[in-house]
Design an enzyme around this catalytic site. Sequence first.
Site, PDB file in Angstrom:
ATOM      1  N   TYR A   1      52.214  83.996  36.285  1.00 44.47           N
ATOM      2  CA  TYR A   1      51.186  84.993  36.005  1.00 44.47           C
ATOM      3  C   TYR A   1      50.904  85.157  34.517  1.00 44.47           C
ATOM      4  O   TYR A   1      50.775  84.161  33.790  1.00 44.47           O
ATOM      5  CB  TYR A   1      51.574  86.344  36.629  1.00 44.47           C
ATOM      6  CG  TYR A   1      51.878  86.274  38.100  1.00 44.47           C
ATOM      7  CD1 TYR A   1      50.971  85.711  38.990  1.00 44.47           C
ATOM      8  CD2 TYR A   1      53.081  86.755  38.605  1.00 44.47           C
ATOM      9  CE1 TYR A   1      51.244  85.653  40.347  1.00 44.47           C
ATOM     10  CE2 TYR A   1      53.366  86.700  39.961  1.00 44.47           C
ATOM     11  CZ  TYR A   1      52.439  86.141  40.825  1.00 44.47           C
ATOM     12  OH  TYR A   1      52.717  86.078  42.150  1.00 44.47           O
TER      13      TYR A   1
ATOM     14  N   SER B   1      55.438  86.116  46.991  1.00 44.34           N
ATOM     15  CA  SER B   1      54.446  85.277  46.301  1.00 44.34           C
ATOM     16  C   SER B   1      54.901  83.839  46.075  1.00 44.34           C
ATOM     17  O   SER B   1      54.096  82.989  45.699  1.00 44.34           O
ATOM     18  CB  SER B   1      54.078  85.911  44.953  1.00 44.34           C
ATOM     19  OG  SER B   1      53.260  87.041  45.152  1.00 44.34           O
TER      20      SER B   1
ATOM     21  N   LYS C   1      52.867  81.193  47.773  1.00 43.73           N
ATOM     22  CA  LYS C   1      51.527  80.789  47.346  1.00 43.73           C
ATOM     23  C   LYS C   1      51.367  79.294  47.088  1.00 43.73           C
ATOM     24  O   LYS C   1      50.405  78.682  47.562  1.00 43.73           O
ATOM     25  CB  LYS C   1      51.121  81.603  46.119  1.00 43.73           C
ATOM     26  CG  LYS C   1      50.921  83.085  46.412  1.00 43.73           C
ATOM     27  CD  LYS C   1      50.713  83.901  45.141  1.00 43.73           C
ATOM     28  CE  LYS C   1      50.503  85.362  45.457  1.00 43.73           C
ATOM     29  NZ  LYS C   1      50.404  86.214  44.248  1.00 43.73           N
TER      30      LYS C   1
ATOM     31  N   VAL D   1      57.772  89.056  44.297  1.00 39.39           N
ATOM     32  CA  VAL D   1      58.252  90.425  44.129  1.00 39.39           C
ATOM     33  C   VAL D   1      59.424  90.737  45.055  1.00 39.39           C
ATOM     34  O   VAL D   1      60.033  91.801  44.948  1.00 39.39           O
ATOM     35  CB  VAL D   1      57.115  91.450  44.344  1.00 39.39           C
ATOM     36  CG1 VAL D   1      56.055  91.287  43.277  1.00 39.39           C
ATOM     37  CG2 VAL D   1      56.527  91.338  45.740  1.00 39.39           C
TER      38      VAL D   1
ATOM     39  N   TYR E   1      47.963  86.336  55.045  1.00 41.23           N
ATOM     40  CA  TYR E   1      48.644  86.383  53.759  1.00 41.23           C
ATOM     41  C   TYR E   1      49.851  87.321  53.830  1.00 41.23           C
ATOM     42  O   TYR E   1      50.941  86.981  53.332  1.00 41.23           O
ATOM     43  CB  TYR E   1      47.682  86.843  52.672  1.00 41.23           C
ATOM     44  CG  TYR E   1      48.337  87.077  51.338  1.00 41.23           C
ATOM     45  CD1 TYR E   1      48.848  86.027  50.588  1.00 41.23           C
ATOM     46  CD2 TYR E   1      48.474  88.378  50.821  1.00 41.23           C
ATOM     47  CE1 TYR E   1      49.471  86.237  49.369  1.00 41.23           C
ATOM     48  CE2 TYR E   1      49.090  88.607  49.600  1.00 41.23           C
ATOM     49  CZ  TYR E   1      49.585  87.535  48.882  1.00 41.23           C
ATOM     50  OH  TYR E   1      50.208  87.746  47.681  1.00 41.23           O
TER      51      TYR E   1
END
Length: 617
Positions: A251, A75, A78, A269, A199
Site C-alpha cells: 500500500y 488482503s 488479493k 489486516v 470479496y
Amino acid sequence: MPAPHADTTPSPDGVVARIVAEVYRRCRADDSGALADYIPELAAVQPDSFGLCLATADGRVYGSGDLDTRFTIQSISKPFTYALALADRGPAVAERIDVEPSGEPFFEISLDPASQRPRNPMINAGAIAAAALITGRDAGDRFERIRRSYSRFAGRELRLNEAVYASEARTGYRNRAIGYLLRGAGIIDGDPDEAVDRYFRQCSIDITCRDLAMMAATLANNGVHPLTRERALTAPLVRQVLSVMTTCGMYDAAGDWVTTVGLPAKSGVGGGILAVLPGQLGIAVYSPRLDAHGSSVRGVRACRELSERLGLHFLHVTRAAHTAIRAAYSVAEAPSRLRREVADLAVLERFGDRARIVELHGDLLFAGAESAVRAVEEFPGELDALVLDVREVGDVSAIAVRMLEELRTELAATGCRVALVDPDAKLGQLESSLDPDDPHGRVFIDRDGAAEWCEQVVLDRYGPPAQRTAVPVAGHPALAGLPEDQRHSLAAEFTVRTLARGETIVAAGSPRSGLYLILDGRVRIGFTGRDGRRHRLVTLTTGMSFGEISLILDQPFPNDILAETTVSLAVLTPDRFDTLTQQAPALKVALLERLAAAAYGQADAAVRALAAHGGAY
C-alpha cells in the site's frame, strides 16, 4: 488457540533454522500496534500470537512460533484472486484494473480520475474488481474456484471461516460503497453486491503461517507447489503478479518496504504478511497487531531482519548471481581416463593448457552467461579446444544460448573447437549448430569423454603423426625386460583372440578367465553411474594388460570390460598360468614381477586422473 508467545516448533536444528528462531525471538518482544477492531471477529483474536516461517522453493520449511494457528487471509488474498482473474480473462483484466501504486490507504473510495479504473489490484477497489472478473456458473461456483485456487497454492484444502465472513459482511459498508462506485464507472458489469460478497468470502478463508509460507514458495517456484508438484499458476502470470506485489503490495508503505526489505510482498489486516524471493524462497509471518498502514508490526520487522541477515533483497546481487562457473581447468590438470603412451603424455603436459573444460551450474540467465563468456574470453587466441559442461545447469534463457552461440562463432574464427557435456540437451539450439562431421563427436554424456576429445585435439595439432602399430606377444611390455628365451617361452603359452568393437570381453562378476595382453586396439573398463548411464573407469590401449588381479587372487571381475575398437588380445588361461607353478616357477615369478610393475603404473595413473577432479565423470 495457543497461549501468548507459545512456540509450537521443536528446537531449531541447522544454520537457517537458528537464524529464523533468533529473528523470531528478537521480534517477539515488540508488542506495539493494535488489532483491526473495525471487524469485530478480528478484534477478538489473541493479540500476542506470533509465527514466523520460511519455505524454500524446493519445499524445505523453517519456522518458529505459532506456525499452525489459524487466521484469516484477508488482503493477502488479493494477489491470488488477481492471478485467477488473469488466468480467466487474460489481457482484458488490464481494461478494468490498472497496475500503478496508489499512494493511498487500501480502503480508499476512489478511482483514477483519468481512466476511472482502480489504480491496482492490491487495494480494495482493485481487489473487488478482480473478484468480479472470476468466471463460473453462478456465485457459489465462482467463489469455489477461488477457494480451490488458494488451496493449490497452499498444497492442502483451505476452508471458509464462517464467523469472520459474517462479521465482515455485517460491517463492510465501506467496501459496498466501493462496489457501487465500480458499478457506476462500468468496471463491474454485474451485481456489485455479489462481487463484494465474494470479496468478503475470499478474505475470510482460514490459513496458517505454514500455509502462507508454502503459498509464497509456490510463487517463488514459478507457480508450481514445491511438494505436490501441482501447477497453481503459469510462469508468465507469476511474473505479472509478483511485479504488482513489488510496487503495490504494501500500500502506501510500498516504497519504504522495497527499499528496506526488497521482496514482492502482501500484507493483510488479519496479521499476516507474505513475501517472495523469486526462484529461492517464500516468507510468511503471522502477528495480529498492526501498524498505521494496516500491516503486522512484528511481520514487517521480521521480514526486514531476515532480508538483512540472509541477503534477500532482490536488488542485492550476490557473488553467486554474478557467475555460473562451478569449476574451470585444463586437460593438463584433469586428464581423461584414457591411458596414453609416454610420448603423448609429454605433448599433453606441454600443450594441455590449450584445451579447457568449464563447468557451469545454477540457472543460466544473462548474468551467468556473461560471466562464463567473459572467463573464456580471458584466453584470446590461447585455446584449441573448449568444453562447456552444463549438466548442473537448471533453466537456460534464450539470451544465454545466444551468447554462447556467439562465443562459439568467435572461438571458431581463432581455430578453437567447442564441445558440450549436455546429455539432457539443455542447450539444444547450440548443439544443432555444432559440426556433425566431427569424428570425435561434439556432445558428450560425461566429462571424461569430453576430456579425451580435448586431448585428441591437442595431440592432432602438436603431437607426432598418429601411428597405429600392433605389438607381437613376445614384444609386449609385460614380457619386455625378460631374457629372450623366457620371453619366447612365455609367448608360446598365450592364445591370440580378435574381438569386434563393442563386444564384451569379460562381464562384471565373471570368474577369473586369464591374463589379457592388448596387442592392438583399445579396451574399455566401464561402470554405471548415478545418472543411470554407462561411463568408463579407464580405457587401456596397445601394450597394456588386464585381468592380472583377478587371475592371481582368484576373484571375479568387478567391472564390465568391452572392446572399444576392434582389438587383438593375447590370453594366458588360468590353467596355463597355474601350470607354470610346477613346470616353470622361475618364469612365473618373472612374469608376476613384470605384471606388478605394469599394474602399479596403470593404477597410479588412474588414481591421479580421478583425484584431478574429484572423481567426476
